[in-house]
Write a protein that holds these residues in place. Sequence first.
Motif, PDB file in Angstrom:
ATOM      1  N   ALA A   1       0.831  -1.213   0.000  1.00 21.83           N
ATOM      2  CA  ALA A   1       0.000   0.000   0.000  1.00 21.83           C
ATOM      3  C   ALA A   1       0.872   1.273   0.000  1.00 21.83           C
ATOM      4  O   ALA A   1       0.624   2.206  -0.765  1.00 21.83           O
ATOM      5  CB  ALA A   1      -0.929  -0.012   1.212  1.00 21.83           C
TER       6      ALA A   1
ATOM      7  N   GLN B   1     -14.133 -11.101  -6.413  1.00 24.62           N
ATOM      8  CA  GLN B   1     -12.801 -10.675  -5.924  1.00 24.62           C
ATOM      9  C   GLN B   1     -11.717 -10.931  -6.965  1.00 24.62           C
ATOM     10  O   GLN B   1     -10.801 -10.113  -7.126  1.00 24.62           O
ATOM     11  CB  GLN B   1     -12.462 -11.402  -4.617  1.00 24.62           C
ATOM     12  CG  GLN B   1     -13.359 -10.973  -3.457  1.00 24.62           C
ATOM     13  CD  GLN B   1     -12.716 -11.269  -2.114  1.00 24.62           C
ATOM     14  OE1 GLN B   1     -11.602 -10.846  -1.849  1.00 24.62           O
ATOM     15  NE2 GLN B   1     -13.426 -11.997  -1.282  1.00 24.62           N
TER      16      GLN B   1
ATOM     17  N   ALA C   1     -11.135  -2.745  10.368  1.00 22.97           N
ATOM     18  CA  ALA C   1     -12.503  -3.006   9.887  1.00 22.97           C
ATOM     19  C   ALA C   1     -12.611  -4.374   9.225  1.00 22.97           C
ATOM     20  O   ALA C   1     -13.680  -4.992   9.227  1.00 22.97           O
ATOM     21  CB  ALA C   1     -12.926  -1.914   8.907  1.00 22.97           C
ATOM     22  N   MET C   2     -11.500  -4.856   8.657  1.00 22.74           N
ATOM     23  CA  MET C   2     -11.517  -6.150   7.965  1.00 22.74           C
ATOM     24  C   MET C   2     -11.278  -7.348   8.902  1.00 22.74           C
ATOM     25  O   MET C   2     -11.432  -8.494   8.493  1.00 22.74           O
ATOM     26  CB  MET C   2     -10.448  -6.176   6.852  1.00 22.74           C
ATOM     27  CG  MET C   2     -10.765  -5.267   5.680  1.00 22.74           C
ATOM     28  SD  MET C   2     -12.293  -5.767   4.825  1.00 22.74           S
ATOM     29  CE  MET C   2     -13.447  -4.551   5.431  1.00 22.74           C
ATOM     30  N   THR C   3     -10.891  -7.096  10.146  1.00 20.79           N
ATOM     31  CA  THR C   3     -10.537  -8.229  11.018  1.00 20.79           C
ATOM     32  C   THR C   3     -11.687  -9.188  11.334  1.00 20.79           C
ATOM     33  O   THR C   3     -11.420 -10.361  11.608  1.00 20.79           O
ATOM     34  CB  THR C   3      -9.881  -7.770  12.337  1.00 20.79           C
ATOM     35  OG1 THR C   3     -10.701  -6.783  12.940  1.00 20.79           O
ATOM     36  CG2 THR C   3      -8.488  -7.246  12.119  1.00 20.79           C
TER      37      THR C   3
ATOM     38  N   ASP D   1      -7.210   1.867  10.054  1.00 18.80           N
ATOM     39  CA  ASP D   1      -8.650   1.706  10.297  1.00 18.80           C
ATOM     40  C   ASP D   1      -9.245   0.638   9.374  1.00 18.80           C
ATOM     41  O   ASP D   1     -10.114  -0.132   9.773  1.00 18.80           O
ATOM     42  CB  ASP D   1      -9.398   3.040  10.098  1.00 18.80           C
ATOM     43  CG  ASP D   1      -9.099   4.025  11.219  1.00 18.80           C
ATOM     44  OD1 ASP D   1      -8.431   3.640  12.205  1.00 18.80           O
ATOM     45  OD2 ASP D   1      -9.524   5.194  11.101  1.00 18.80           O
ATOM     46  N   TRP D   2      -8.772   0.622   8.122  1.00 17.92           N
ATOM     47  CA  TRP D   2      -9.293  -0.351   7.163  1.00 17.92           C
ATOM     48  C   TRP D   2      -8.940  -1.784   7.606  1.00 17.92           C
ATOM     49  O   TRP D   2      -9.777  -2.689   7.573  1.00 17.92           O
ATOM     50  CB  TRP D   2      -8.726  -0.064   5.768  1.00 17.92           C
ATOM     51  CG  TRP D   2      -9.081  -1.100   4.744  1.00 17.92           C
ATOM     52  CD1 TRP D   2      -8.245  -1.961   4.120  1.00 17.92           C
ATOM     53  CD2 TRP D   2     -10.397  -1.373   4.236  1.00 17.92           C
ATOM     54  NE1 TRP D   2      -8.935  -2.767   3.262  1.00 17.92           N
ATOM     55  CE2 TRP D   2     -10.269  -2.426   3.312  1.00 17.92           C
ATOM     56  CE3 TRP D   2     -11.661  -0.844   4.484  1.00 17.92           C
ATOM     57  CZ2 TRP D   2     -11.353  -2.970   2.625  1.00 17.92           C
ATOM     58  CZ3 TRP D   2     -12.748  -1.377   3.793  1.00 17.92           C
ATOM     59  CH2 TRP D   2     -12.591  -2.421   2.876  1.00 17.92           C
ATOM     60  N   LEU D   3      -7.695  -1.963   8.036  1.00 15.61           N
ATOM     61  CA  LEU D   3      -7.281  -3.305   8.480  1.00 15.61           C
ATOM     62  C   LEU D   3      -8.112  -3.747   9.690  1.00 15.61           C
ATOM     63  O   LEU D   3      -8.524  -4.900   9.780  1.00 15.61           O
ATOM     64  CB  LEU D   3      -5.783  -3.324   8.807  1.00 15.61           C
ATOM     65  CG  LEU D   3      -4.867  -3.172   7.588  1.00 15.61           C
ATOM     66  CD1 LEU D   3      -3.404  -3.039   8.027  1.00 15.61           C
ATOM     67  CD2 LEU D   3      -5.021  -4.323   6.609  1.00 15.61           C
TER      68      LEU D   3
ATOM     69  N   SER E   1     -13.252 -10.765   9.399  1.00 15.58           N
ATOM     70  CA  SER E   1     -13.127 -11.876   8.441  1.00 15.58           C
ATOM     71  C   SER E   1     -12.396 -13.069   9.071  1.00 15.58           C
ATOM     72  O   SER E   1     -12.570 -14.204   8.637  1.00 15.58           O
ATOM     73  CB  SER E   1     -12.407 -11.421   7.172  1.00 15.58           C
ATOM     74  OG  SER E   1     -11.044 -11.172   7.451  1.00 15.58           O
TER      75      SER E   1
ATOM     76  N   LEU F   1      -5.795   5.791   7.624  1.00 13.50           N
ATOM     77  CA  LEU F   1      -6.811   5.172   6.764  1.00 13.50           C
ATOM     78  C   LEU F   1      -6.539   3.673   6.649  1.00 13.50           C
ATOM     79  O   LEU F   1      -7.431   2.833   6.721  1.00 13.50           O
ATOM     80  CB  LEU F   1      -6.786   5.821   5.376  1.00 13.50           C
ATOM     81  CG  LEU F   1      -6.958   7.343   5.337  1.00 13.50           C
ATOM     82  CD1 LEU F   1      -6.743   7.880   3.935  1.00 13.50           C
ATOM     83  CD2 LEU F   1      -8.361   7.711   5.843  1.00 13.50           C
ATOM     84  N   LEU F   2      -5.253   3.369   6.473  1.00 11.89           N
ATOM     85  CA  LEU F   2      -4.821   1.977   6.339  1.00 11.89           C
ATOM     86  C   LEU F   2      -5.104   1.198   7.625  1.00 11.89           C
ATOM     87  O   LEU F   2      -5.671   0.090   7.599  1.00 11.89           O
ATOM     88  CB  LEU F   2      -3.314   2.007   6.057  1.00 11.89           C
ATOM     89  CG  LEU F   2      -2.616   0.829   5.418  1.00 11.89           C
ATOM     90  CD1 LEU F   2      -3.374   0.298   4.228  1.00 11.89           C
ATOM     91  CD2 LEU F   2      -1.200   1.272   4.995  1.00 11.89           C
TER      92      LEU F   2
END
Length: 293
Positions: free
Chosen positions: A191, A243, A215-217, A211-213, A219, A208-209
């Motif tokens: 990234a 995907q 938000a994806m946890t 927070d995104w990671l 999964s 941003l990175l």
Amino acid sequence: MNDNAFEKSPLTLLGLGAMGTALARAWLAAGHPLTVWNRGPGRAEPLAAEGALVAPTAAEAVAASGLVVVCLLDDASVDETLTDVDLAGKDLVDLTTSTPAQARARAAWARERGARFLDGGIMAVPPMIGAPGSGAYVFYSGSRPLFDAHHDVLAVPAGTSYVGEDAGFAALHDVALLSAMYGMLAGISHAFALVRKENIDPTTLAPLLADWLVAMTPSVHASAAQLADGDYARGVVSNLAMQVAGSATLLRTAEEQGVSSELLTPYLALMKRLLADGRGNESTTGVVDLLVR
Ligand code: FVH
């Protein structure tokens, strides 16, 4: 209750590298009588000033306490340090990073020498040790009686998580978590590489990175549930077909930005194999099946 009831149990620590020193300081601060040994000179002196007893040899250090904690560079250094040391009747806790097979072999080796054995995998860096609220903890596996007998001492530098009698399990959990971390670090590197040539401040991208990671946890839990019941299509939100199609954009963007896609392509290739197997309606969980040999 007599005064002795408040005395802290003594222990021995072999290895005063960055991690060993942090462990030593935590036990000393908590008032545990601590005997230390280190191969090279110099590292024990500051700890002696803080109250540690410094043993001249590993054998003398081991003889000083019933509980012996080892935190050395690697399994070979444990071998080198303890080969000629009498371990009969000792409780040996090995916090040195090892593989599951090395930990199992070390457990058998300790048993043959009359010692109980517990392996540990430290999920922390030295500044987190003995720091309340840092989130530091150690996976333990092996002798449950040893773990129970010394739990109060082991819990001083970091939290504890006992993961089973199989001595290899602490190392396995440790390495599983570390391996996942490297996958994440690989993604973070990619990234930052993508924005390198632009007028984008990495410190602007960072939150941003992160927070995104985060938000994806979830999964992680979704994959675990699918692996547990074997239904990889259950509750899928973003299916594999979508995907894989989207991944073309990721690869093309890397090319446009002059960034190597070498960190991305191995994972994308596995996703494509699943799609070719007709599993486009599933999640990416099937990648686990492809990895296991
Ligand atoms: N530091 C970290 O961030 C990580 C966090 C997670 C767990 N790891 C593991 O902890 C073990 C010890 O790591 P460390 O950070 O204390 O490592 P060093 O500062 O490099 O100290 C190494 C100690 O091992 C001694 N040593 C090395 N080789 C031998 C040998 N052949 N015989 C006896 N002792 C040996 C070394 O002694 P010296 O060089 O001062 O004489 C240090 O005491 C490790 O498994 C991490 O993976 C840490």
